[in-house]
Motif scaffolding. Structure first.
Motif, PDB file in Angstrom:
ATOM      1  N   GLY A 143      -4.133  13.092   1.216  1.00 13.45           N
ATOM      2  CA  GLY A 143      -5.552  13.309   0.991  1.00 13.45           C
ATOM      3  C   GLY A 143      -6.446  12.661   2.023  1.00 13.45           C
ATOM      4  N   GLY A 144      -5.858  12.092   3.077  1.00  8.29           N
ATOM      5  CA  GLY A 144      -6.662  11.515   4.149  1.00  8.29           C
ATOM      6  C   GLY A 144      -7.071  10.070   3.947  1.00  8.29           C
ATOM      7  N   TRP A 145      -6.549   9.414   2.917  1.00  2.91           N
ATOM      8  CA  TRP A 145      -6.861   8.014   2.657  1.00  2.91           C
ATOM      9  C   TRP A 145      -5.911   7.100   3.427  1.00  2.91           C
ATOM     10  CZ3 TRP A 145     -11.304   7.796   0.258  1.00  2.91           C
ATOM     11  CH2 TRP A 145     -11.664   8.799  -0.638  1.00  2.91           C
ATOM     12  N   THR A 146      -6.305   5.853   3.609  1.00  2.00           N
ATOM     13  CA  THR A 146      -5.464   4.819   4.198  1.00  2.00           C
ATOM     14  C   THR A 146      -5.406   3.668   3.203  1.00  2.00           C
ATOM     15  OG1 THR A 146      -6.124   5.427   6.436  1.00  2.00           O
ATOM     16  CG2 THR A 146      -5.200   3.226   6.147  1.00  2.00           C
ATOM     17  N   ALA A 147      -4.241   3.045   3.082  1.00  2.00           N
ATOM     18  CA  ALA A 147      -4.092   1.892   2.186  1.00  2.00           C
ATOM     19  C   ALA A 147      -3.673   0.677   2.988  1.00  2.00           C
ATOM     20  CB  ALA A 147      -3.054   2.177   1.111  1.00  2.00           C
ATOM     21  N   GLU A 148      -4.366  -0.430   2.765  1.00  2.00           N
ATOM     22  CA  GLU A 148      -3.961  -1.720   3.324  1.00  2.00           C
ATOM     23  C   GLU A 148      -3.398  -2.541   2.169  1.00  2.00           C
ATOM     24  OE1 GLU A 148      -7.312  -3.481   5.303  1.00  2.00           O
ATOM     25  OE2 GLU A 148      -7.158  -2.120   7.017  1.00  2.00           O
ATOM     26  N   VAL A 149      -2.064  -2.684   2.139  1.00  5.37           N
ATOM     27  CA  VAL A 149      -1.385  -3.360   1.036  1.00  5.37           C
ATOM     28  C   VAL A 149      -1.164  -4.819   1.394  1.00  5.37           C
ATOM     29  CG1 VAL A 149       0.693  -3.403  -0.405  1.00  5.37           C
ATOM     30  CG2 VAL A 149      -0.258  -1.207   0.349  1.00  5.37           C
ATOM     31  N   THR A 150      -1.507  -5.704   0.458  1.00  8.40           N
ATOM     32  CA  THR A 150      -1.377  -7.142   0.639  1.00  8.40           C
ATOM     33  C   THR A 150      -0.621  -7.728  -0.539  1.00  8.40           C
ATOM     34  OG1 THR A 150      -3.547  -7.162   1.709  1.00  8.40           O
ATOM     35  CG2 THR A 150      -2.670  -9.290   1.006  1.00  8.40           C
ATOM     36  N   LYS A 151       0.304  -8.653  -0.262  1.00  8.25           N
ATOM     37  CA  LYS A 151       0.983  -9.376  -1.340  1.00  8.25           C
ATOM     38  C   LYS A 151       0.174 -10.620  -1.665  1.00  8.25           C
ATOM     39  CE  LYS A 151       5.325 -11.354  -2.915  1.00  8.25           C
ATOM     40  NZ  LYS A 151       6.771 -11.520  -2.659  1.00  8.25           N
ATOM     41  N   LEU A 152      -0.185 -10.763  -2.968  1.00  7.21           N
ATOM     42  CA  LEU A 152      -0.969 -11.908  -3.402  1.00  7.21           C
ATOM     43  C   LEU A 152      -0.147 -12.923  -4.169  1.00  7.21           C
ATOM     44  CD1 LEU A 152      -4.186 -10.029  -4.557  1.00  7.21           C
ATOM     45  CD2 LEU A 152      -3.715 -11.105  -2.345  1.00  7.21           C
ATOM     46  N   GLY A 153       1.039 -12.525  -4.623  1.00  6.74           N
ATOM     47  CA  GLY A 153       1.895 -13.418  -5.397  1.00  6.74           C
ATOM     48  C   GLY A 153       3.074 -12.654  -5.968  1.00  6.74           C
ATOM     49  N   GLU A 154       3.862 -13.334  -6.795  1.00  4.78           N
ATOM     50  CA  GLU A 154       4.997 -12.688  -7.448  1.00  4.78           C
ATOM     51  C   GLU A 154       4.473 -11.602  -8.380  1.00  4.78           C
ATOM     52  OE1 GLU A 154       8.953 -12.025  -7.836  1.00  4.78           O
ATOM     53  OE2 GLU A 154       8.004 -13.522  -6.550  1.00  4.78           O
TER      54      GLU A 154
END
Length: 199
Positions: free
Chosen positions: A142-153
């Motif tokens: 759909g043309g979106w971008t995701a910036e995935v971040t790990k914040l914890g377990e």
């Protein structure tokens, strides 16, 4: 000329994308049914009024329940509990293995590689595949971008960006998966850091 993508949410201003679900067979037997909004600053999302899409089904006007076959062959029993409030029981081999609750915001689930989004309009979508794993930046359907971040377990966040790189909403999978209908692009972020999308 660049067109900025926006997302709107059927009459709600600031709540999006956290999944409230109880889970008995998938993801280690969690039964936590609490929900929290993904982002207080998030722009809202609009929902289509038809039942199109990948495995999409919607409760008809005036009805209070519907059943839909999901991508892995299981079924979803969708019930309307109120305005912008639906549940979906996922049934496999005669047993309820998960329950999604969309109450004022969408709900999502990673069911061992089948991804499910239940919208606040009672529409459900499921698909398999399209996974990205762990913290990074990914192009989504759909043309979106995701910036995935790990914040914890068991805690990941995904900022969803438009074509110009502006954050339009955030998914927060904190000990429960999160899902979103982003203008007929369906996104699930799991507590394992897996993100998948489908149109």
């Amino acid at each position: 000329m660049t067109t900025r993508r926006t997302v709107r949410f059927a009459g709600l201003a600031a709540l999006t994308a956290a999944a409230a679900f109880s889970l008995t067979a998938f993801q280690g037997g969690s039964t936590d049914a609490s929900a929290s909004p993904a982002s207080k600053d998030a722009v809202s999302i609009s929902h289509s009024t038809d039942a199109g899409g990948a495995g999409g089904a919607k409760i008809r006007a005036g009805a209070t329940a519907a059943t839909e076959t999901l991508a892995d062959g299981s079924t979803a029993r969708i019930s309307k509990l109120g305005d912008l409030h639906y549940t979906a029981e996922i049934v496999s081999d005669g047993s309820v293995v998960a329950t999604l609750e969309a109450d004022q915001h969408d709900a999502g689930l990673d069911a061992n590689g089948m991804y499910v989004v239940l919208g606040i309009d009672g529409e459900i979508h499921s698909w398999m595949g399209g996974e990205h794993y762990g913290p990074d930046t990914y192009e989504l359907e759909g043309g979106w971008t995701a910036e995935v971040t790990k914040l914890g377990e068991q805690h990941y966040r995904a900022d969803i960006l438009d074509g110009e790189g502006a954050v339009v909403t955030t998914l927060d999978a904190d000990e429960q998966d999160a899902g979103l209908d982003a203008n007929d692009s369906y996104i699930v972020l799991s507590t394992r850091g897996v993100i998948s999308s489908h149109v």
